[in-house]
Design a protein around this motif. Structure first.
Motif, PDB file in Angstrom:
ATOM      1  N   ALA A 157      44.893  57.457 -60.987  1.00 13.54           N
ATOM      2  CA  ALA A 157      46.109  58.178 -61.376  1.00 13.54           C
ATOM      3  C   ALA A 157      47.117  58.217 -60.234  1.00 13.54           C
ATOM      4  O   ALA A 157      48.334  58.091 -60.452  1.00 13.54           O
ATOM      5  CB  ALA A 157      45.751  59.598 -61.815  1.00 13.54           C
ATOM      6  N   ILE A 158      46.638  58.369 -59.014  1.00 12.12           N
ATOM      7  CA  ILE A 158      47.527  58.432 -57.847  1.00 12.12           C
ATOM      8  C   ILE A 158      48.222  57.093 -57.641  1.00 12.12           C
ATOM      9  O   ILE A 158      49.436  57.037 -57.390  1.00 12.12           O
ATOM     10  CB  ILE A 158      46.728  58.838 -56.594  1.00 12.12           C
ATOM     11  N   LEU A 159      47.467  56.002 -57.747  1.00 10.13           N
ATOM     12  CA  LEU A 159      48.076  54.681 -57.531  1.00 10.13           C
ATOM     13  C   LEU A 159      49.161  54.376 -58.549  1.00 10.13           C
ATOM     14  O   LEU A 159      50.118  53.642 -58.258  1.00 10.13           O
ATOM     15  CB  LEU A 159      47.003  53.586 -57.559  1.00 10.13           C
ATOM     16  N   GLU A 160      49.042  54.933 -59.738  1.00  9.81           N
ATOM     17  CA  GLU A 160      50.064  54.711 -60.765  1.00  9.81           C
ATOM     18  C   GLU A 160      51.381  55.409 -60.438  1.00  9.81           C
ATOM     19  O   GLU A 160      52.414  55.114 -61.058  1.00  9.81           O
ATOM     20  CB  GLU A 160      49.538  55.204 -62.118  1.00  9.81           C
ATOM     21  N   GLU A 161      51.357  56.312 -59.439  1.00  6.76           N
ATOM     22  CA  GLU A 161      52.551  57.061 -59.053  1.00  6.76           C
ATOM     23  C   GLU A 161      53.311  56.404 -57.903  1.00  6.76           C
ATOM     24  O   GLU A 161      54.244  56.985 -57.372  1.00  6.76           O
ATOM     25  CB  GLU A 161      52.153  58.485 -58.625  1.00  6.76           C
ATOM     26  N   MET A 162      52.909  55.170 -57.510  1.00  5.34           N
ATOM     27  CA  MET A 162      53.516  54.531 -56.338  1.00  5.34           C
ATOM     28  C   MET A 162      54.102  53.170 -56.699  1.00  5.34           C
ATOM     29  O   MET A 162      53.510  52.126 -56.400  1.00  5.34           O
ATOM     30  CB  MET A 162      52.480  54.404 -55.211  1.00  5.34           C
ATOM     31  N   PRO A 163      55.279  53.125 -57.293  1.00  5.58           N
ATOM     32  CA  PRO A 163      55.871  51.854 -57.716  1.00  5.58           C
ATOM     33  C   PRO A 163      56.353  50.977 -56.558  1.00  5.58           C
ATOM     34  O   PRO A 163      56.561  49.774 -56.744  1.00  5.58           O
ATOM     35  CB  PRO A 163      57.056  52.304 -58.582  1.00  5.58           C
ATOM     36  N   SER A 164      56.534  51.574 -55.371  1.00  6.13           N
ATOM     37  CA  SER A 164      57.072  50.818 -54.233  1.00  6.13           C
ATOM     38  C   SER A 164      55.996  50.318 -53.284  1.00  6.13           C
ATOM     39  O   SER A 164      56.301  49.840 -52.182  1.00  6.13           O
ATOM     40  CB  SER A 164      58.061  51.694 -53.450  1.00  6.13           C
ATOM     41  N   THR A 183      42.720  49.154 -57.848  1.00  4.07           N
ATOM     42  CA  THR A 183      43.268  49.020 -56.499  1.00  4.07           C
ATOM     43  C   THR A 183      44.335  47.943 -56.428  1.00  4.07           C
ATOM     44  O   THR A 183      45.198  47.973 -55.546  1.00  4.07           O
ATOM     45  CB  THR A 183      42.159  48.687 -55.489  1.00  4.07           C
ATOM     46  N   ALA A 184      44.279  46.960 -57.359  1.00  2.00           N
ATOM     47  CA  ALA A 184      45.280  45.891 -57.436  1.00  2.00           C
ATOM     48  C   ALA A 184      45.512  45.213 -56.097  1.00  2.00           C
ATOM     49  O   ALA A 184      46.653  44.927 -55.706  1.00  2.00           O
ATOM     50  CB  ALA A 184      46.600  46.448 -57.994  1.00  2.00           C
ATOM     51  N   LEU A 185      44.423  44.928 -55.377  1.00  2.53           N
ATOM     52  CA  LEU A 185      44.556  44.222 -54.104  1.00  2.53           C
ATOM     53  C   LEU A 185      45.020  42.793 -54.350  1.00  2.53           C
ATOM     54  O   LEU A 185      44.542  42.115 -55.258  1.00  2.53           O
ATOM     55  CB  LEU A 185      43.221  44.222 -53.360  1.00  2.53           C
ATOM     56  N   ASN A 186      45.947  42.337 -53.522  1.00  2.00           N
ATOM     57  CA  ASN A 186      46.539  41.014 -53.679  1.00  2.00           C
ATOM     58  C   ASN A 186      46.028  40.078 -52.592  1.00  2.00           C
ATOM     59  O   ASN A 186      46.471  40.132 -51.453  1.00  2.00           O
ATOM     60  CB  ASN A 186      48.064  41.117 -53.621  1.00  2.00           C
TER      61      ASN A 186
END
Length: 430
Positions: A157-164, A183-186
């Motif tokens: 939920a926290i990661l969804e709050e960080m668009p930048s 985590t959406a690590l690239n």
């Protein structure tokens, strides 16, 4: 090394970065996302803090960096290390057991760096107390522990709050079989320092009927060196503490049945050397940064290899060697080869702790800091710097290590004296 970095390291008592820190700082220049595998105590806190500092902008007044860590103790340690770096950036810590009101007031001037436990941070988001839109760098510290403690939903939920978000650093004390998709690590770059520890493993072939006596003799043989004894249950902790105390050893207990402030005081006494033996459940196996632990004793062996490894990770840190002892009539399948030690028939009682801890009823909220306390002890208690050990200043209280041989003389002089113009309660910490 820049002059500013040299100054910051000197404030931390460090002359140069270690291999892990150098590798992490360098990799962060070339990769957007990092995975850092390293045991607690290897210096990874400083490694990721220096890495994120490279990405920060002094001309930005909004929050830039978010560091999520699973426990209150780790959050406070990270905040403390960041403050000692003496940067111009504001840092605030948010965690369970802390006053929500104080934390909400801290948002009046937005911190550049937020250090928080997942649950408390998610709570602030639900209350609309903060906006994470400007966060560009995220650190998921002790990520494996956060997953183990059930924080996956909060972190997602926290990661969804960080668009930048542009940069992520994930740290873990154990290698993960799979990284959760949220985590959406690239294309992360991996740095692995989890191999090659320097722990001496010892199988202590005790008699089951006199286990407490045998461990008493073993602890005496350490002669006051810092040791953690692990039990599987809090009842075992209490029983062993009672037995060892009756035998004359100064021990400190640590388990989940204690209130948060009780656990905090226990760790302070152990860290500052007022008690050199910590008796704990596996609660102390992760998330604590306690230097110079020389011995780990498994009074009760854990059920699995992961817990065994995590407990042992409290020693052999910062390139130092450590010792591990375990007691088991039938060796568990996960135990590696080890040296067998027979019970010690004779023993010499260990030297007493060098320090005693005193309590002062004033802290950060009273605008009291370490300099104030040292000046007070020097003026009123006639103590030199050699007589004063580690000082911990909390929100509403402070704890100071004073040399044992002078503590009994000094405490009566300090009682009911004024610090910052206000009379304080002062006595031995319990």
């Amino acid at each position: 090394m820049s002059n500013h970095l040299s100054f910051s390291l000197n404030k931390l008592g460090i002359q140069a970065l270690n291999d892990l820190q150098l590798a992490t700082v360098e990799a962060s220049k070339n990769y957007a996302d990092l995975i850092v595998y390293a045991p607690t105590g290897s210096g990874k806190t400083l490694a990721f803090l220096l890495s994120v500092l490279q990405k920060m902008d002094l001309n930005t007044s909004s929050p830039q960096v978010l560091i999520i860590s699973p426990t209150r103790e780790l959050v406070l340690q990270i905040e403390d290390v960041f403050k000692k770096l003496s940067t111009s950036y504001k840092v605030n810590a948010f965690y369970g057991g802390h006053s929500i009101k104080i934390e909400e007031n801290n948002f009046s001037t937005a911190p550049a760096v937020i250090v928080a436990t997942p649950g408390r941070l998610a709570d602030h988001i639900r209350r609309n107390n903060l906006n994470l839109n400007t966060i560009h760098t995220l650190v998921l510290d002790e990520f494996d522990k956060s997953l183990e403690m059930g924080f996956e939903d909060d972190m997602q939920a926290i990661l969804e709050e960080m668009p930048s978000l542009k940069h992520k650093i994930l740290t873990s004390a154990t290698q993960l079989e799979a990284i959760p998709d949220f985590t959406a690590l690239n294309k992360p770059h991996t740095i692995n320092f989890c191999t090659g520890d320097k722990i001496n493993l010892n199988y202590y072939s005790i008699q089951k009927t006199q286990k407490e006596k045998d461990i008493f003799h073993l602890l005496c043989s350490f002669d006051g060196e810092k040791s953690i004894v692990f039990c599987n249950y809090r009842e075992s902790v209490l029983e062993l503490c009672s037995y060892l105390s009756d035998e004359g050893l100064i021990v400190t207990q640590y388990h989940g049945g204690m209130e948060q402030d009780e656990r905090e005081r226990a760790l302070i006494r152990f860290r500052n050397g007022s008690s050199n033996i910590l008796i704990s459940t596996s609660l102390a196996s992760r998330g604590l940064d306690i230097p110079d632990v020389e011995h780990i004793v498994h009074f009760e062996l854990p059920d699995n290899e992961t817990d065994f490894t995590q407990r042992n990770g409290r020693t052999a840190r910062q390139n130092k060697a450590g010792n591990c002892y375990f007691f088991q009539e039938t060796k568990a399948s996960f135990l590696p080869n080890s040296k067998t030690i027979n019970p010690l028939d004779a023993f010499v009682f260990p030297k007493p702790p060098k320090w005693k801890t005193i309590y002062i009823s004033a802290g950060k909220k009273d605008k009291v800091n370490k300099v104030d306390i040292v000046g007070f002890l020097h003026k009123v208690g006639h103590l030199s710097k050699e007589n004063i050990g580690l000082i911990f200043v909390l929100d509403n209280s402070s704890f100071v290590a004073i040399e044992s041989k002078t503590a009994e003389r000094v405490v009566p002089l300090l009682r009911n004296q004024k610090i910052k113009g206000k009379k304080q309660k002062i006595g031995f910490a319990r």
